[in-house]
Scaffold this motif. Structure first.
Motif, PDB file in Angstrom:
ATOM      1  N   LEU A  54       0.868  -1.325  -0.119  1.00 34.14           N
ATOM      2  CA  LEU A  54      -0.156   0.054  -0.143  1.00 34.14           C
ATOM      3  C   LEU A  54       0.911   1.315   0.154  1.00 34.14           C
ATOM      4  O   LEU A  54       0.206   2.151  -0.214  1.00 34.14           O
ATOM      5  N   ALA A  76      -2.467  -6.688   0.510  1.00 34.96           N
ATOM      6  CA  ALA A  76      -3.075  -5.725   1.398  1.00 34.96           C
ATOM      7  C   ALA A  76      -4.669  -6.049   1.028  1.00 34.96           C
ATOM      8  O   ALA A  76      -4.848  -6.228  -0.143  1.00 34.96           O
ATOM      9  N   VAL A  77      -5.509  -5.552   1.950  1.00 38.07           N
ATOM     10  CA  VAL A  77      -6.759  -5.649   1.554  1.00 38.07           C
ATOM     11  C   VAL A  77      -7.538  -4.248   0.983  1.00 38.07           C
ATOM     12  O   VAL A  77      -7.856  -4.438   0.001  1.00 38.07           O
ATOM     13  N   GLY A  78      -6.819  -3.221   1.410  1.00 38.67           N
ATOM     14  CA  GLY A  78      -7.115  -1.807   0.927  1.00 38.67           C
ATOM     15  C   GLY A  78      -6.237  -1.586  -0.247  1.00 38.67           C
ATOM     16  O   GLY A  78      -4.965  -2.270  -0.433  1.00 38.67           O
ATOM     17  N   LEU A 101      -6.974 -10.851   6.730  1.00 35.68           N
ATOM     18  CA  LEU A 101      -6.277 -10.148   7.911  1.00 35.68           C
ATOM     19  C   LEU A 101      -7.494  -9.740   9.024  1.00 35.68           C
ATOM     20  O   LEU A 101      -7.228  -8.809   9.653  1.00 35.68           O
ATOM     21  N   ARG A 242      -8.260   4.103   7.417  1.00 34.23           N
ATOM     22  CA  ARG A 242      -7.107   4.449   6.733  1.00 34.23           C
ATOM     23  C   ARG A 242      -7.055   5.847   7.023  1.00 34.23           C
ATOM     24  O   ARG A 242      -8.057   6.471   7.612  1.00 34.23           O
ATOM     25  N   HIS A 290       0.848   1.675  11.566  1.00 34.41           N
ATOM     26  CA  HIS A 290       0.023   0.727  10.656  1.00 34.41           C
ATOM     27  C   HIS A 290       0.274  -0.707  10.522  1.00 34.41           C
ATOM     28  O   HIS A 290       0.675  -1.195   9.752  1.00 34.41           O
ATOM     29  N   MET A 302      -1.257 -13.195   3.737  1.00 32.83           N
ATOM     30  CA  MET A 302      -1.242 -12.132   2.390  1.00 32.83           C
ATOM     31  C   MET A 302      -0.308 -12.271   1.797  1.00 32.83           C
ATOM     32  O   MET A 302      -0.552 -12.218   0.719  1.00 32.83           O
TER      33      MET A 302
HETATM   34  C1  GLV Z   1      -3.668  -2.674   5.507  1.00 29.52           C
HETATM   35  O1  GLV Z   1      -4.067  -1.580   5.825  1.00 29.52           O
HETATM   36  C2  GLV Z   1      -4.407  -3.278   4.196  1.00 29.52           C
HETATM   37  O2  GLV Z   1      -5.284  -2.701   3.680  1.00 29.52           O
HETATM   38  O3  GLV Z   1      -4.109  -4.664   3.974  1.00 29.52           O
END
Ligand code: GLV
Length: 335
Positions: A54, A76-78, A101, A242, A290, A302
């Protein structure tokens, strides 16, 4: 056929690199700091795939110059660092790592909630830096008073996977659950007795407000001065989503002027946070770098998931965690 090339923008678990190297020629950026944008750009121009974090800015300018690039697999998920709309137009697949996560992030959110409510970091400093010693007080009935969670109201902003898990744990603490989300979550309402609220009512009623939204044009600075002013003076704001969902300047003002009681933050508008930032001066603010998903188990999952998305693509399959579904209409998966 020539093997496709992938640029991995940071050192990740070797298991993931081993898997990748079965299908790709792998190049890894092995410095602790992210590759500078110029480096990212020149690598993007040479490779067929990117394995990103990210902290990598994957904007339309970069994507447009990456003529061989077919897939960006984000660990990352985001994925607010990636211009997904532009990628879709260019026929570039974008994947993320959802689900794996959820536990780690929810657990860390609770670590922050408890730390803020019971002043855990402040207490540590109190002992470690000798204030307790200097005061010669031992146990004192009025020392380090925090707030109890049982019977209080937990407000969840963004009832997705992570928000739901945080709510579930909140239920175990005996909290009342209210939430605001893009859509109603009837199952969670039934299971936890959670109640839906407008954003304004969520802000007004929450004792703990925990943010679990993705960063989009709609959610950027969603929590500003007027929203913070709606919150209880005794409320604790927790953000593991975020940083930019909260207007930081407004938050500093809220803390300075006592509109809310405390904050616990894992994410910031600018990361890393400058140690001279006003946020670091508040005793009633808990800060983390973070790190909500940072457990060994989760980071390995991940790393593997991002690699598996790349492997599926190399095999000509639609990757399991495709973010931009419409891209399939623009280009078939595979090299
Ligand atoms: C962490 O912030 C994610 O988006 O994996």
């Amino acid at each position: 056929m020539k093997r496709p090339r992938v640029f991995v923008t940071r050192e990740v678990f070797p298991e993931a690199l081993d898997l990748l190297s079965k299908y790709y020629d792998v190049e890894v950026w092995d410095k602790y700091q992210p590759p500078p944008y110029e480096t990212l750009l020149s690598k993007a121009r040479e490779v067929d795939a990117l394995y990103t974090l990210l902290t990598d800015r994957i904007d339309c300018d970069l994507l447009s110059q990456a003529s061989r690039l077919r897939i960006v697999a984000q660990m990352a998920v985001g994925f607010d660092n990636i211009d997904v709309e532009c990628a879709t137009k260019l026929g570039i697949y974008v994947t993320n790592t959802p689900g794996v996560l959820t536990e780690a992030t929810a657990e860390f959110t609770w670590a922050l909630i408890l730390a803020a409510a019971r002043r855990v970091v402040e207490a540590d400093h109190f002992v470690r830096w000798g204030e307790w010693w200097r005061l010669r007080t031992g146990w004192h009935p009025m020392m380090m008073l925090g707030v109890e969670l049982r019977g209080k109201t937990l407000g969840i902003l963004g009832m997705g996977r992570i928000g739901s898990r945080v709510a579930e744990i909140g239920k175990a603490f005996g909290m009342r659950i209210i939430y605001h989300s893009r859509s109603r979550k009837r199952e969670i309402e039934k299971k936890l007795g959670a109640e839906y609220r407008s954003l304004e009512d969520l802000l007004r009623e929450s004792d703990i407000l925990s943010i679990h939204l993705p960063l989009t044009d709609e959610t950027r600075h969603l929590i500003g001065e007027s929203e913070l002013k709606l919150m209880k003076k005794t409320a604790i704001l927790v953000n593991t989503g975020r940083g930019a969902i909260v207007d930081t300047e407004a938050l500093v003002k809220a803390l300075r002027e006592g509109w809310i009681a405390a904050a616990a933050l894992d994410v910031f508008e600018e990361e890393p946070l400058n140690p001279n930032h006003p946020l670091t001066a508040f005793k009633n603010v808990v800060l983390a770098p973070h790190a909500a998903s940072a457990t060994r188990e989760t980071r390995l999952r991940m790393a593997m998931m991002a690699a598996e998305n790349l492997v599926a693509f190399a095999q000509g399959k639609v990757p399991p965690n495709l973010v931009n579904r419409e891209v399939v209409k623009v280009r078939q998966p595979g090299f």
